[in-house]
Design an enzyme around this catalytic site. Structure first.
Site, short mmCIF file in Angstrom:
data_model
loop_
_atom_site.label_atom_id
_atom_site.label_comp_id
_atom_site.label_asym_id
_atom_site.label_seq_id
_atom_site.Cartn_x
_atom_site.Cartn_y
_atom_site.Cartn_z
N PHE A 117 0.86 -1.18 0.00
CA PHE A 117 0.00 0.00 0.00
C PHE A 117 0.89 1.23 0.00
O PHE A 117 2.06 1.18 0.43
CB PHE A 117 -0.90 0.01 1.25
CG PHE A 117 -2.35 0.14 0.96
CD1 PHE A 117 -3.08 -0.93 0.47
CD2 PHE A 117 -3.02 1.34 1.16
CE1 PHE A 117 -4.44 -0.83 0.21
CE2 PHE A 117 -4.37 1.46 0.91
CZ PHE A 117 -5.09 0.37 0.43
N GLN A 237 -7.52 15.15 3.46
CA GLN A 237 -6.86 14.31 2.46
C GLN A 237 -7.73 14.12 1.23
O GLN A 237 -8.91 13.77 1.33
CB GLN A 237 -6.55 12.94 3.06
CG GLN A 237 -5.83 12.00 2.11
CD GLN A 237 -5.48 10.69 2.77
OE1 GLN A 237 -6.27 9.77 2.79
NE2 GLN A 237 -4.27 10.60 3.32
N HIS A 239 -8.01 11.73 -1.81
CA HIS A 239 -7.54 10.44 -2.31
C HIS A 239 -7.28 10.58 -3.81
O HIS A 239 -8.10 11.16 -4.53
CB HIS A 239 -8.60 9.36 -2.05
CG HIS A 239 -8.09 7.96 -2.22
ND1 HIS A 239 -7.75 7.43 -3.45
CD2 HIS A 239 -7.84 6.98 -1.32
CE1 HIS A 239 -7.34 6.19 -3.29
NE2 HIS A 239 -7.38 5.89 -2.01
N LEU A 249 -14.65 5.81 -4.69
CA LEU A 249 -13.25 5.46 -4.52
C LEU A 249 -12.83 4.24 -5.35
O LEU A 249 -13.55 3.25 -5.40
CB LEU A 249 -12.98 5.17 -3.04
CG LEU A 249 -11.54 5.35 -2.58
CD1 LEU A 249 -11.13 6.80 -2.70
CD2 LEU A 249 -11.42 4.91 -1.13
N GLU A 252 -6.76 2.16 -3.16
CA GLU A 252 -5.31 2.16 -3.31
C GLU A 252 -4.79 0.73 -3.47
O GLU A 252 -3.71 0.51 -3.99
CB GLU A 252 -4.70 2.81 -2.07
CG GLU A 252 -3.27 3.23 -2.21
CD GLU A 252 -2.85 4.12 -1.06
OE1 GLU A 252 -1.68 4.02 -0.67
OE2 GLU A 252 -3.68 4.88 -0.55
N ARG A 283 -0.63 9.40 -0.31
CA ARG A 283 -1.77 9.93 -1.05
C ARG A 283 -1.64 11.39 -1.42
O ARG A 283 -2.06 11.82 -2.49
CB ARG A 283 -3.05 9.69 -0.24
CG ARG A 283 -3.41 8.23 -0.18
CD ARG A 283 -4.56 7.97 0.76
NE ARG A 283 -4.91 6.55 0.72
CZ ARG A 283 -5.87 6.01 1.47
NH1 ARG A 283 -6.55 6.76 2.32
NH2 ARG A 283 -6.13 4.73 1.38
N HIS A 370 -11.56 12.91 0.61
CA HIS A 370 -11.65 11.56 1.16
C HIS A 370 -11.67 11.48 2.69
O HIS A 370 -12.48 10.76 3.27
CB HIS A 370 -10.49 10.72 0.61
CG HIS A 370 -10.47 9.31 1.08
ND1 HIS A 370 -11.53 8.44 0.91
CD2 HIS A 370 -9.51 8.59 1.73
CE1 HIS A 370 -11.23 7.25 1.41
NE2 HIS A 370 -10.02 7.32 1.94
N ARG A 412 -2.90 11.23 6.29
CA ARG A 412 -3.07 9.86 6.77
C ARG A 412 -2.46 8.85 5.81
O ARG A 412 -2.66 8.92 4.61
CB ARG A 412 -4.56 9.54 6.97
CG ARG A 412 -4.78 8.08 7.39
CD ARG A 412 -6.23 7.79 7.68
NE ARG A 412 -7.11 7.86 6.53
CZ ARG A 412 -7.19 6.94 5.58
NH1 ARG A 412 -6.41 5.87 5.62
NH2 ARG A 412 -8.05 7.07 4.59
#
Length: 597
Positions: A117, A237, A239, A249, A252, A283, A370, A412
């Protein structure tokens, strides 16, 4: 007085954090969970890619590597004591979910499967490490279902479809919340010794968002109106991979399985923005890279999107170029069947909403609002604090996205959100139950529901000059365009002025539906008031922070400024005006240093 219910611990919100808090609180106290929707419809169910823990099921991994990645991902604004606490609890948290019955994907040996990730690395080699435990691409859904079943098994009392609209303190202690029952329109007062807010984020203040319709910042706004500060609200954030125009979404995890980003010229562009980790950068980095490609004219057909390409021939080509291998050292390869197995929901989303088959076609994608890194300030045990000295409000707790511990700092790390809700939801529930054992019952005021009633009366009796739906759309457009991925003083000052004007115009909103049963028009209008309150805090704090850090990227202050801005923001509303203060960042092992990709 309205209907009164008495519980030792009251949890507001039934997503992952609320259910975890309710489950653990119920083991030591009489507990109720109040939710404005049926619990398994909560937004945790939309989380796709995984939950992070240094299990090391494929390769070596260590909690201290997880800690460092989280600190680095936070752009050094995360509190390192809280981060160390979370990452050290992570392995037990994931194994506990497994023992509760969560159906994780498996390795051939039967262990919990893990995938790479963004931002998850082997700190010694700098290469990606498999740290995200997953259940296909519906990990959050599985967590939500598992925790709800456990709560039912533990006899937690649920009040589904009750919208909490006010918070009551007596003698400085948390005492009650006021809710409206959607089915009847009646007010209910929930009297407790300890109250835990777990109401999620506020992504609906932005025009393009991955967030559920319910994500209107209710918990943060309710406490903000009661004089409780919010922390680090400037950090939101985006995304990098939302479905074009819709914001839904694309996990990821798709990039974890090998998908790459392609611009309108057919070029893979992430290597020039993040030389080492490339498409698996954090991100904020990937979102800004996509935005830069679009701004410089390399979007697809001149439009505001790029492609995410997970077609097997593309993935296998770049995996070979990057030297990516399987855990046994063999060359990494995927097939169409691999895609269908690993990200089945994403395949369905693209086929249904775009008419695109990811197995054979590239997916149009753009950054989408996000996750909020900011929220209600808390300790690592969920206790709400109100200043830089750590002063607590007795009996008041918060957990999940509405809270700011702060483990996410300015940005994050992917999969840490599901870890956050499980770890801090658990400890908020445990600590609240312990507090309730020794706390006395505060006496309820006679007019406990008066404040809530007056808010709703105002919406029923406004002049009608302002339409709530139009005002909501106007706010979302302003926030997305002027307080979005890239920011500058002119745009943010304009946004703040516009939001404050909208708050004035909001007083003229009049709800046409006079009924009491499931009056969604009334509730949507009330939620708009919450979003406007939160939007003002976000815009004001963003305008105030004169640096770029994590998710807060300023064109007029492009560099991070540790000398002046290595500190948390606290914003409070007093006498109708915002006041901004600060509190220090907790640093234990890792001194700030430039980010290298």
């Amino acid at each position: 007085m309205a209907n009164v219910h008495q519980f030792e611990v009251i949890v507001v919100g039934a997503g992952g954090a609320g259910l975890m808090a309710g489950l653990y609180a119920s083991r030591g106290a009489k507990t109720a969970v109040i939710s404005k929707m049926y619990p398994t419809r909560s937004h945790t169910g939309a989380a796709q890619g995984g939950i992070s823990a240094a299990l090391g099921n494929y390769e070596e991994d260590r909690p201290e590597w997880h800690t460092y990645d989280t600190v680095k991902g936070s752009d050094y604004l995360g509190d390192q004591d809280a981060i160390e606490f979370m990452t050290s609890e992570a392995i037990h948290a994931v194994l506990e979910l497994e023992h509760m019955g969560l159906p994780f994907d498996r390795t051939p040996e039967g262990r919990i499967s893990q995938r790479p990730f963004g931002g998850h690395t082997n700190n010694e080699t700098g290469k990606p490490v498999r740290r995200a435990a997953h259940a296909a691409d519906r990990t959050g859904h599985m967590i939500l279902q598992t925790l709800y079943q456990q709560c039912l098994k533990s006899n937690v009392t649920f009040f589904d479809e009750y919208q909490v609209i006010d918070f009551i303190m007596v003698d400085g202690k948390a005492t009650a919340v006021v809710a409206i029952e959607l089915a009847t329109g009646e007010f209910h007062v929930f009297h407790g010794k300890a109250i835990i807010f777990a109401t999620g984020g506020h992504g609906r203040i932005f025009e393009v968002t991955s967030n559920a319709y319910a994500y209107s910042g209710d918990g943060a706004a309710i406490l903000f109106r009661r004089g409780i500060p919010l922390e680090d609200m400037e950090f939101f954030q985006f995304h990098p991979t939302g479905i074009y125009k819709l914001g839904i979404l694309i996990t990821e995890g798709a990039r974890g399985e090998g998908a790459v980003l392609i611009n309108g010229k057919g070029e893979r562009f992430m290597p020039k923005y993040a030389h080492t980790v490339k498409d698996l950068a954090s991100r904020d980095v990937v979102s800004r890279a996509i935005y830069t490609e679009i701004k410089e004219g390399r979007g697809v057909d001149g439009k505001n999107y790029v492609y995410l390409d997970i077609r097997p021939e593309t993935v296998n080509k770049f995996a070979a170029e990057d030297g990516r291998t399987n855990p046994d050292g063999s060359p990494y390869r995927i097939t169409g069947d691999t895609i269908l197995q690993k990200i089945p929901d994403i395949v369905d989303f693209c086929r249904v909403y775009l008419g695109v088959d990811p197995v054979t076609q590239m997916m149009p994608t753009q950054p989408t609002a996000h996750y909020t890194m900011g929220g209600i300030p808390t300790t690592k045990y969920g206790e709400v604090v109100v200043d830089d000295k750590g002063t607590k409000i007795p009996g008041l707790f918060a957990a999940g996205e509405c809270a700011c511990v702060s483990v996410h700092g300015a940005n994050r790390l992917g999969t840490n959100s599901l870890l956050d809700i499980v770890v801090f939801g658990k400890h908020a529930g445990q600590t609240a139950a312990e507090y309730a054992k020794s706390a006395d019952w505060a006496k309820l005021p006679q007019d406990a529901e008066a404040g809530a009633r007056s808010e709703f009366d105002a919406l029923r009796n406004g002049s009608g000059k302002t339409n709530a739906y139009d005002l909501s759309n106007e706010m979302k457009k302003v926030m997305f365009e002027e307080v979005g991925i890239y920011r500058n003083e002119k745009d943010m000052a304009s946004a703040l002025e516009k939001v404050r004007d909208m708050q004035t115009r909001f007083k003229d909103v009049r709800v046409g539906d006079t009924g009491k049963i499931f009056n969604t028009e009334l509730l949507n209008a009330w939620e708009l008031g919450n979003m406007l309150a939160v939007a003002e805090a976000v815009a004001a704090c963003a305008l105030n922070r004169k640096e770029s850090r994590g998710g807060h990227a300023r064109e007029d202050y492009p560099e991070r400024d540790d000398a002046n801005w290595l500190k948390h923001t606290l914003v409070t509303k007093k006498n109708g005006k915002l006041e901004i203060g600060y509190k220090p960042v907790v640093i234990t092992k890792y001194q700030p240093k430039p980010r290298v990709y």
